[in-house]
Scaffold this motif. Structure first.
Motif, PDB file in Angstrom:
ATOM      1  N   GLU A  20      13.498   6.792  -3.564  1.00 33.13           N
ATOM      2  CA  GLU A  20      12.216   6.805  -4.280  1.00 33.13           C
ATOM      3  C   GLU A  20      12.281   5.956  -5.542  1.00 33.13           C
ATOM      4  O   GLU A  20      11.363   5.168  -5.824  1.00 33.13           O
ATOM      5  CB  GLU A  20      11.784   8.233  -4.622  1.00 33.13           C
ATOM      6  CG  GLU A  20      10.402   8.255  -5.233  1.00 33.13           C
ATOM      7  CD  GLU A  20       9.708   9.588  -5.076  1.00 33.13           C
ATOM      8  OE1 GLU A  20       8.650   9.739  -5.696  1.00 33.13           O
ATOM      9  OE2 GLU A  20      10.188  10.464  -4.347  1.00 33.13           O
ATOM     10  N   ARG A  53       6.060   7.663   3.352  1.00 34.73           N
ATOM     11  CA  ARG A  53       5.131   8.058   2.290  1.00 34.73           C
ATOM     12  C   ARG A  53       4.707   6.823   1.484  1.00 34.73           C
ATOM     13  O   ARG A  53       3.531   6.665   1.136  1.00 34.73           O
ATOM     14  CB  ARG A  53       5.780   9.110   1.402  1.00 34.73           C
ATOM     15  CG  ARG A  53       4.776   9.892   0.582  1.00 34.73           C
ATOM     16  CD  ARG A  53       5.409  11.049  -0.167  1.00 34.73           C
ATOM     17  NE  ARG A  53       6.224  10.508  -1.243  1.00 34.73           N
ATOM     18  CZ  ARG A  53       7.472  10.866  -1.507  1.00 34.73           C
ATOM     19  NH1 ARG A  53       8.086  11.748  -0.766  1.00 34.73           N
ATOM     20  NH2 ARG A  53       8.124  10.334  -2.515  1.00 34.73           N
ATOM     21  N   PHE A  54       5.645   5.932   1.188  1.00 36.52           N
ATOM     22  CA  PHE A  54       5.309   4.703   0.466  1.00 36.52           C
ATOM     23  C   PHE A  54       4.428   3.801   1.330  1.00 36.52           C
ATOM     24  O   PHE A  54       3.498   3.168   0.824  1.00 36.52           O
ATOM     25  CB  PHE A  54       6.587   3.976   0.019  1.00 36.52           C
ATOM     26  CG  PHE A  54       7.099   4.450  -1.306  1.00 36.52           C
ATOM     27  CD1 PHE A  54       6.837   3.744  -2.471  1.00 36.52           C
ATOM     28  CD2 PHE A  54       7.832   5.623  -1.394  1.00 36.52           C
ATOM     29  CE1 PHE A  54       7.308   4.199  -3.699  1.00 36.52           C
ATOM     30  CE2 PHE A  54       8.300   6.084  -2.607  1.00 36.52           C
ATOM     31  CZ  PHE A  54       8.039   5.373  -3.771  1.00 36.52           C
ATOM     32  N   GLU A  56       2.280   4.723   3.555  1.00 34.33           N
ATOM     33  CA  GLU A  56       0.932   5.309   3.564  1.00 34.33           C
ATOM     34  C   GLU A  56       0.187   5.038   2.264  1.00 34.33           C
ATOM     35  O   GLU A  56      -1.022   4.830   2.264  1.00 34.33           O
ATOM     36  CB  GLU A  56       1.019   6.816   3.807  1.00 34.33           C
ATOM     37  CG  GLU A  56       1.436   7.178   5.208  1.00 34.33           C
ATOM     38  CD  GLU A  56       1.725   8.668   5.377  1.00 34.33           C
ATOM     39  OE1 GLU A  56       1.461   9.462   4.440  1.00 34.33           O
ATOM     40  OE2 GLU A  56       2.234   9.038   6.456  1.00 34.33           O
ATOM     41  N   LYS A  57       0.904   5.037   1.159  1.00 40.06           N
ATOM     42  CA  LYS A  57       0.277   4.902  -0.159  1.00 40.06           C
ATOM     43  C   LYS A  57       0.041   3.448  -0.574  1.00 40.06           C
ATOM     44  O   LYS A  57      -0.916   3.152  -1.279  1.00 40.06           O
ATOM     45  CB  LYS A  57       1.138   5.607  -1.208  1.00 40.06           C
ATOM     46  CG  LYS A  57       0.498   5.693  -2.560  1.00 40.06           C
ATOM     47  CD  LYS A  57       1.249   6.634  -3.481  1.00 40.06           C
ATOM     48  CE  LYS A  57       0.499   6.751  -4.798  1.00 40.06           C
ATOM     49  NZ  LYS A  57       1.115   7.667  -5.715  1.00 40.06           N
ATOM     50  N   TYR A  58       0.914   2.548  -0.135  1.00 38.54           N
ATOM     51  CA  TYR A  58       0.843   1.151  -0.580  1.00 38.54           C
ATOM     52  C   TYR A  58       0.726   0.227   0.630  1.00 38.54           C
ATOM     53  O   TYR A  58       1.609   0.196   1.482  1.00 38.54           O
ATOM     54  CB  TYR A  58       2.087   0.786  -1.405  1.00 38.54           C
ATOM     55  CG  TYR A  58       2.278   1.678  -2.607  1.00 38.54           C
ATOM     56  CD1 TYR A  58       1.523   1.499  -3.767  1.00 38.54           C
ATOM     57  CD2 TYR A  58       3.207   2.718  -2.579  1.00 38.54           C
ATOM     58  CE1 TYR A  58       1.693   2.329  -4.873  1.00 38.54           C
ATOM     59  CE2 TYR A  58       3.385   3.548  -3.670  1.00 38.54           C
ATOM     60  CZ  TYR A  58       2.629   3.350  -4.810  1.00 38.54           C
ATOM     61  OH  TYR A  58       2.792   4.179  -5.891  1.00 38.54           O
ATOM     62  N   SER A  59      -0.345  -0.549   0.665  1.00 39.01           N
ATOM     63  CA  SER A  59      -0.614  -1.395   1.829  1.00 39.01           C
ATOM     64  C   SER A  59       0.391  -2.529   2.004  1.00 39.01           C
ATOM     65  O   SER A  59       0.498  -3.099   3.090  1.00 39.01           O
ATOM     66  CB  SER A  59      -2.026  -1.974   1.744  1.00 39.01           C
ATOM     67  OG  SER A  59      -2.144  -2.798   0.592  1.00 39.01           O
TER      68      SER A  59
END
Length: 186
Positions: A20, A53-54, A56-59
């Motif tokens: 992370e 998770r990253f 999903e959050k950052y294109s």
């Protein structure tokens, strides 16, 4: 033509404790136009969950899973997916200062060099210090040099502090060893 300036290749293998922080250092980069290729090399811990998770959050973050084949194999796996004008490797237990890729990219554009090498610092929870390996190389800053002018460059054996022009990297057909053997066979 792609608007991606730098593709960052992050091989991942059982690094849930560090991942992370590594990926957040990429989110915080001041250079716009970065893509992050997260290559899960068969992790058995929660690294995949963190990477997804990253994604999903950052294109601009892309997750890939492959069976375990080692660090070099994971780096090689990513090359066909690179869309950036330049590429760089980042180990998943490392962090990058927020301005690093912008400075390297701008220097590459300014000089037209096919490769830019950045200095390395080591750190722990209490201090930061120069990397002993890299001290021999980074006694000064150079916009243009080569191994004959600066033979101490041979001491810089790391891949994660080098920004490569993607077309140069693919033309030279750089490739990492698929497996690194630690035993000596007699």
């Amino acid at each position: 033509m792609s608007n991606i300036k730098v593709s960052v290749i992050v091989p991942i293998y059982n690094v849930e404790e560090y991942l992370e922080e590594c990926l957040m250092s990429l989110v915080k980069q001041t250079l716009e136009g970065i893509e992050v290729l997260m290559i899960d090399d068969g992790s058995t811990d929660h690294s995949a969950f963190i990477a997804k998770r990253f994604e999903e959050k950052y294109s601009n973050f892309h997750y890939f899973y492959k069976e375990n084949g080692g660090l070099g194999n994971a780096r090689n796996y990513a090359i066909p997916y690179v869309k950036g004008e330049y590429l760089i490797f980042l180990d998943s237990d490392d962090v990058v200062p927020e301005y690093a890729y912008e400075k390297m990219y701008n220097l590459a554009i300014k000089t037209g060099n096919d490769m830019i090498i950045g200095n390395v610092k080591r750190f722990n929870s209490t201090k930061v210090w120069d990397s002993g390996l890299h001290k021999k190389v980074f006694d000064d800053a150079y916009e243009h040099t080569h191994i004959l002018e600066k033979p101490e460059l041979v001491y810089d054996t790391t891949s994660w502090n080098k920004l490569f022009k993607t077309s140069f990297y693919k033309k030279i057909i750089f490739s990492f060893l698929k497996k690194f053997f630690t035993k000596i066979f007699r």
